[in-house]
Design an enzyme around this catalytic site. Structure first.
Site, short mmCIF file in Angstrom:
data_model
loop_
_atom_site.label_atom_id
_atom_site.label_comp_id
_atom_site.label_asym_id
_atom_site.label_seq_id
_atom_site.Cartn_x
_atom_site.Cartn_y
_atom_site.Cartn_z
N ASP A 214 2.43 -5.66 12.73
CA ASP A 214 3.10 -6.19 11.54
C ASP A 214 4.59 -6.39 11.82
OD1 ASP A 214 0.64 -5.87 10.34
OD2 ASP A 214 1.19 -3.95 9.42
N GLY B 87 -1.27 -6.19 22.89
CA GLY B 87 -0.89 -4.78 22.98
C GLY B 87 0.12 -4.55 24.09
N ALA B 88 -0.18 -3.60 24.96
CA ALA B 88 0.74 -3.24 26.04
C ALA B 88 0.87 -4.34 27.08
CB ALA B 88 0.27 -1.95 26.70
N GLY C 5 5.07 6.25 11.66
CA GLY C 5 5.21 5.73 10.31
C GLY C 5 4.99 4.23 10.27
N GLY D 204 1.52 -7.51 26.23
CA GLY D 204 2.40 -8.54 25.71
C GLY D 204 1.69 -9.48 24.76
N ASN E 163 0.82 -1.21 0.00
CA ASN E 163 0.00 0.00 0.00
C ASN E 163 0.85 1.26 0.00
OD1 ASN E 163 -2.40 -1.44 0.11
ND2 ASN E 163 -2.59 -1.26 2.33
#
Length: 288
Positions: free
Chosen positions: A236, A206-207, A271, A209, A9
């Site tokens: 990713d 997520g936070a 980014g 683990g 993309n």
């Protein structure tokens, strides 16, 4: 070697004071663009984790620069086709807390042919890895071909679609999904993760683990502390590093640990593919 059937993309980034509500118009504080797509992100992450990775995908004439960028980042690109459909793109808004909202246009990512995929996999060797996400067509053909060739299939179940996973069960060796997707999959199938017939399942939290579910039981892994500014691409990055670690012969526990370190460093950057950390950065940051 990793063969990644993945999306490519053009990512457009908009920094906003908060994520927009329905009907709300917001003025963006900044704008930028770069290489993205879950597939491209994972290819770059795997390459930066010192694995050899070949990307299988498609772009339109407007996206030739994305193929060049992947090559620059160490990804093999001969199996990226050019088609007469615009390159996929994503419009990403990121708020002050680093949370994001994304609108995705699939474009060339869903114009892959069996010939493109099959030609790429004729160059694969047994015990290579095939990595896929749910942003391209051709997943069932790719998984069946990979299985027949003795390759290990890793599926990152995003964007989530229970039916897409159901069609691949029996062909997936390693499944990666987040906590919400895991709950949705269990609800859709009526099965717990350890009853899906998948050898290894990693659920990112997520936070908090992640957890690893296998035929030997379940193991939890804590996340590494990080001052997050942008969570885009962190999952990713985690997956690319995880598969790269496995491909390089690391144990699953060590590959997961490396992937958590990569994800922790990634969320401190704004980014996607262009800012994914390389292995030396992670070694320097964590003293390994």
């Amino acid at each position: 070697m990793i063969w990644n059937l993945g999306s490519i993309n053009i990512d457009n980034f908009y920094e906003v004071p908060h994520l927009p509500a329905a009907g709300e118009t917001l003025a963006a504080r900044s704008f930028g663009f770069g290489l993205g797509g879950k597939g491209a992100n994972m290819s770059v992450a795997a390459a930066r984790a010192a694995a050899r990775v070949a990307h299988i995908g498609a772009v339109g004439p407007d996206g030739r620069w994305t193929r060049d960028r992947l090559l620059e980042y160490g990804v093999d690109t001969p199996h990226i086709a050019e088609v007469q459909t615009p390159t996929g793109h994503a419009n990403i808004v990121v708020d002050a807390a680093g949370e994001n909202s994304i609108v995705l246009f699939q474009g060339a990512n869903v114009k892959l042919t069996e010939a493109i995929i099959g030609q790429a996999l004729t160059e694969a060797s047994p015990r290579d890895y095939v990595l896929m996400q749910n942003e391209t067509n051709g997943q069932e053909y790719c998984a069946a071909t990979a299985q027949s060739l003795g390759l290990r299939v890793v599926y990152a179940a995003a964007p989530f679609d229970a039916d897409a996973i159901a069609r691949l069960l029996g062909r997936i060796d390693f499944l990666v999904l987040n906590e919400v997707e895991a709950a949705q999959l269990e609800a859709a199938t009526g099965k717990t993760l350890d009853a899906l017939g998948v050898e290894d399942v990693v659920v990112t939290l997520g936070a908090k683990g992640c957890k690893w579910v296998s035929n030997t039981g379940e193991k939890a892994f804590d996340a590494y502390p990080a001052d997050a500014v942008d969570t885009t691409g962190a999952g990713d990055t985690f997956t690319g590093y995880l598969v790269a670690g496995l491909d390089r012969g690391m144990t699953t526990e060590n590959a997961i640990d490396l992937a958590l370190k990569a994800g922790a460093l990634m969320v401190t950057r704004r980014g996607t593919a262009d800012v994914i950390p390389d292995l030396k950065e992670i070694q320097d940051r964590f003293g390994i």
